[in-house]
Design a protein around this motif. Structure first.
Motif, PDB file in Angstrom:
ATOM      1  N   ALA A  80     -10.947  -3.556 -13.480  1.00 47.44           N
ATOM      2  CA  ALA A  80     -10.796  -4.742 -12.635  1.00 47.44           C
ATOM      3  C   ALA A  80      -9.819  -5.682 -13.317  1.00 47.44           C
ATOM      4  N   VAL A  81      -9.238  -6.584 -12.509  1.00 43.14           N
ATOM      5  CA  VAL A  81      -8.271  -7.561 -13.021  1.00 43.14           C
ATOM      6  C   VAL A  81      -8.684  -8.954 -12.585  1.00 43.14           C
ATOM      7  N   LYS A  82      -8.602  -9.904 -13.502  1.00 41.96           N
ATOM      8  CA  LYS A  82      -8.766 -11.318 -13.183  1.00 41.96           C
ATOM      9  C   LYS A  82      -7.409 -12.001 -13.386  1.00 41.96           C
ATOM     10  N   ILE A  83      -6.977 -12.758 -12.396  1.00 42.16           N
ATOM     11  CA  ILE A  83      -5.734 -13.517 -12.499  1.00 42.16           C
ATOM     12  C   ILE A  83      -6.073 -14.996 -12.493  1.00 42.16           C
ATOM     13  N   GLY A  84      -5.522 -15.712 -13.451  1.00 45.12           N
ATOM     14  CA  GLY A  84      -5.746 -17.147 -13.537  1.00 45.12           C
ATOM     15  C   GLY A  84      -4.455 -17.917 -13.330  1.00 45.12           C
ATOM     16  N   MET A  85      -3.993 -18.600 -14.376  1.00 42.69           N
ATOM     17  CA  MET A  85      -2.870 -19.515 -14.248  1.00 42.69           C
ATOM     18  C   MET A  85      -1.552 -18.779 -13.974  1.00 42.69           C
ATOM     19  N   VAL A  86      -1.007 -19.008 -12.782  1.00 39.74           N
ATOM     20  CA  VAL A  86       0.300 -18.475 -12.395  1.00 39.74           C
ATOM     21  C   VAL A  86       1.096 -19.658 -11.861  1.00 39.74           C
ATOM     22  N   HIS A  87       1.954 -20.225 -12.683  1.00 40.32           N
ATOM     23  CA  HIS A  87       2.537 -21.537 -12.366  1.00 40.32           C
ATOM     24  C   HIS A  87       3.967 -21.513 -11.862  1.00 40.32           C
ATOM     25  N   THR A  88       4.554 -20.324 -11.649  1.00 39.05           N
ATOM     26  CA  THR A  88       5.889 -20.255 -11.057  1.00 39.05           C
ATOM     27  C   THR A  88       5.936 -19.111 -10.038  1.00 39.05           C
ATOM     28  N   SER A  89       6.835 -19.240  -9.060  1.00 37.46           N
ATOM     29  CA  SER A  89       6.975 -18.193  -8.048  1.00 37.46           C
ATOM     30  C   SER A  89       7.512 -16.904  -8.657  1.00 37.46           C
ATOM     31  N   ALA A  90       8.326 -17.017  -9.716  1.00 30.89           N
ATOM     32  CA  ALA A  90       8.837 -15.821 -10.388  1.00 30.89           C
ATOM     33  C   ALA A  90       7.699 -15.027 -11.021  1.00 30.89           C
ATOM     34  N   LEU A  91       6.720 -15.729 -11.585  1.00 35.58           N
ATOM     35  CA  LEU A  91       5.551 -15.053 -12.164  1.00 35.58           C
ATOM     36  C   LEU A  91       4.727 -14.365 -11.084  1.00 35.58           C
ATOM     37  N   VAL A  92       4.565 -15.037  -9.954  1.00 35.19           N
ATOM     38  CA  VAL A  92       3.839 -14.433  -8.839  1.00 35.19           C
ATOM     39  C   VAL A  92       4.484 -13.102  -8.470  1.00 35.19           C
ATOM     40  N   LYS A  93       5.798 -13.110  -8.293  1.00 35.36           N
ATOM     41  CA  LYS A  93       6.532 -11.901  -7.905  1.00 35.36           C
ATOM     42  C   LYS A  93       6.342 -10.786  -8.929  1.00 35.36           C
ATOM     43  N   THR A  94       6.411 -11.145 -10.221  1.00 33.18           N
ATOM     44  CA  THR A  94       6.270 -10.149 -11.284  1.00 33.18           C
ATOM     45  C   THR A  94       4.883  -9.518 -11.283  1.00 33.18           C
ATOM     46  N   ILE A  95       3.853 -10.340 -11.193  1.00 27.80           N
ATOM     47  CA  ILE A  95       2.479  -9.843 -11.229  1.00 27.80           C
ATOM     48  C   ILE A  95       2.199  -8.949 -10.023  1.00 27.80           C
ATOM     49  N   VAL A  96       2.615  -9.400  -8.848  1.00 32.44           N
ATOM     50  CA  VAL A  96       2.385  -8.625  -7.627  1.00 32.44           C
ATOM     51  C   VAL A  96       3.138  -7.297  -7.677  1.00 32.44           C
ATOM     52  N   GLU A  97       4.339  -7.315  -8.241  1.00 32.65           N
ATOM     53  CA  GLU A  97       5.142  -6.094  -8.343  1.00 32.65           C
ATOM     54  C   GLU A  97       4.383  -4.991  -9.069  1.00 32.65           C
ATOM     55  N   TYR A  98       3.695  -5.342 -10.142  1.00 33.12           N
ATOM     56  CA  TYR A  98       2.966  -4.342 -10.920  1.00 33.12           C
ATOM     57  C   TYR A  98       1.614  -3.983 -10.291  1.00 33.12           C
ATOM     58  N   LEU A  99       0.850  -4.984  -9.873  1.00 31.75           N
ATOM     59  CA  LEU A  99      -0.508  -4.710  -9.399  1.00 31.75           C
ATOM     60  C   LEU A  99      -0.535  -4.080  -8.019  1.00 31.75           C
ATOM     61  N   SER A 100       0.467  -4.339  -7.189  1.00 32.00           N
ATOM     62  CA  SER A 100       0.478  -3.764  -5.845  1.00 32.00           C
ATOM     63  C   SER A 100       0.636  -2.245  -5.868  1.00 32.00           C
ATOM     64  N   ARG A 101       1.008  -1.702  -7.017  1.00 33.57           N
ATOM     65  CA  ARG A 101       1.106  -0.248  -7.155  1.00 33.57           C
ATOM     66  C   ARG A 101      -0.278   0.399  -7.198  1.00 33.57           C
ATOM     67  N   TYR A 102      -1.318  -0.410  -7.402  1.00 33.72           N
ATOM     68  CA  TYR A 102      -2.680   0.115  -7.568  1.00 33.72           C
ATOM     69  C   TYR A 102      -3.615  -0.585  -6.575  1.00 33.72           C
ATOM     70  N   PRO A 103      -3.497  -0.271  -5.287  1.00 31.27           N
ATOM     71  CA  PRO A 103      -4.276  -0.984  -4.262  1.00 31.27           C
ATOM     72  C   PRO A 103      -5.786  -0.823  -4.397  1.00 31.27           C
ATOM     73  N   GLU A 104      -6.249   0.206  -5.114  1.00 35.53           N
ATOM     74  CA  GLU A 104      -7.690   0.404  -5.278  1.00 35.53           C
ATOM     75  C   GLU A 104      -8.260  -0.395  -6.456  1.00 35.53           C
ATOM     76  N   LEU A 105      -7.393  -1.034  -7.231  1.00 36.28           N
ATOM     77  CA  LEU A 105      -7.832  -1.790  -8.409  1.00 36.28           C
ATOM     78  C   LEU A 105      -8.383  -3.149  -7.974  1.00 36.28           C
ATOM     79  N   PRO A 106      -9.663  -3.441  -8.237  1.00 35.13           N
ATOM     80  CA  PRO A 106     -10.235  -4.730  -7.826  1.00 35.13           C
ATOM     81  C   PRO A 106      -9.538  -5.902  -8.526  1.00 35.13           C
ATOM     82  N   VAL A 107      -9.206  -6.932  -7.743  1.00 38.22           N
ATOM     83  CA  VAL A 107      -8.511  -8.102  -8.275  1.00 38.22           C
ATOM     84  C   VAL A 107      -9.262  -9.366  -7.875  1.00 38.22           C
ATOM     85  N   VAL A 108      -9.551 -10.216  -8.857  1.00 40.31           N
ATOM     86  CA  VAL A 108     -10.140 -11.534  -8.626  1.00 40.31           C
ATOM     87  C   VAL A 108      -9.096 -12.572  -8.996  1.00 40.31           C
ATOM     88  N   PHE A 109      -8.788 -13.472  -8.066  1.00 39.84           N
ATOM     89  CA  PHE A 109      -7.755 -14.486  -8.306  1.00 39.84           C
ATOM     90  C   PHE A 109      -8.372 -15.881  -8.288  1.00 39.84           C
TER      91      PHE A 109
END
Length: 280
Positions: A80-109
């Motif tokens: 499972a993954v917990k996501i906390g402080m993401v303070h720029t849109s560039a960081l959002v894009k980077t995190i989503v780029e990697y985690l979206s490859r694993y749609p079955e991985l539980p994510v708590v934001f």
């Protein structure tokens, strides 16, 4: 010869730093460990803070965040993954780029926008990126009332207004939302969980006289991720996570740590690391 016979449920926290130890990655790793899981981490930002507030924030370059995520995922793939402080849109894009490859991985934001001290921790232009990109990949989003007011664009002062706000936030593309009511002026603490099927579960706990709630949102979201990593269903993980933070606040309410909003007691009942048999 390979002597490895078992592993531990693993939780990856992607979050900011807290040198005072009560919030951010430090709180996440304490929570994950206390609940019997193995904690890995990716640092997104370096806030300079203590229990009295945030002095300044130093960003981590998004390419460095991406390299951290890739390095962890290729070696210790989380349950499972917990996501906390993401303070720029560039960081959002980077995190989503990697985690979206694993749609079955539980994510708590946990959409960290405002600290316990009242300090704003997020850039305004990042909110739209969070809504459009991060919300859809998160199994549960856990805003507090300050954050919910930003997301729902309304004041929230009653449980009825929480119900309206939660439904508005669900319309932003969330799979489910846990709206935390700790800031309401009431004798009880009420949280509402908006499920994917449109139903709403209500949770109530006693309120304690204490200012030791620093990092409570980080702790709750990490607890939910830890229970998901153990194989719990989403509703059960949300329920157990709230019970954990409620007890952590109770057992830390009278402790003097720092001169401001003190931490909760993450280790009121620490669990041994859970052993999962490895596939042969």
């Amino acid at each position: 010869m390979n002597f490895k016979k078992y592993t531990y449920p693993s939780v990856l926290t992607i979050a900011g730093f807290d040198g005072s130890g009560g919030a951010g990655i430090q709180a996440d790793m304490k929570t994950i460990s206390a609940l019997g899981c193995y904690a890995t981490s990716v640092l997104t930002a370096l806030p300079v803070q203590n229990t009295t507030g945030v002095k300044s924030i130093f960003g981590i370059p998004e390419e460095v965040v991406g390299e951290q995520i890739e390095t962890i995922l290729e070696d210790i793939f989380p349950n499972a993954v917990k996501i906390g402080m993401v303070h720029t849109s560039a960081l959002v894009k980077t995190i989503v780029e990697y985690l979206s490859r694993y749609p079955e991985l539980p994510v708590v934001f946990d959409p960290v926008m405002v600290a316990t001290s009242g300090d704003k921790l997020i850039q305004d232009e990042t909110i739209q990126a969070i809504v459009s990109q991060l919300f859809p990949i998160a199994n549960v989003v856990t805003p507090n009332l300050d954050e919910a007011e930003i997301l729902a664009n309304m004041k929230i002062e009653t449980v009825d207004e929480m119900k309206i706000a939660g439904k508005e936030i669900m319309k932003l593309g969330c799979q489910s939302v846990l709206l935390k009511g700790g800031h309401l002026k009431s004798e009880k603490l009420t949280s509402l969980y908006f499920l994917p099927d449109g139903s709403v579960e209500s949770f109530e706990f006693p309120k304690y006289e204490t200012n030791n709630t620093h990092g409570s949102g980080c702790t709750l979201s990490s607890a939910i991720a830890s229970y998901l990593a153990q194989g719990k269903a989403l509703l059960e993980a949300v329920s157990l996570g709230q019970e954990y933070i409620h007890q952590a606040i109770y057992h830390g309410k009278d402790v003097a740590i720092g001169k401001g909003n003190g931490p909760v007691n993450h280790f009121f009942n620490p669990q041994k690391l859970i052993k999962n048999e490895m596939d042969r």
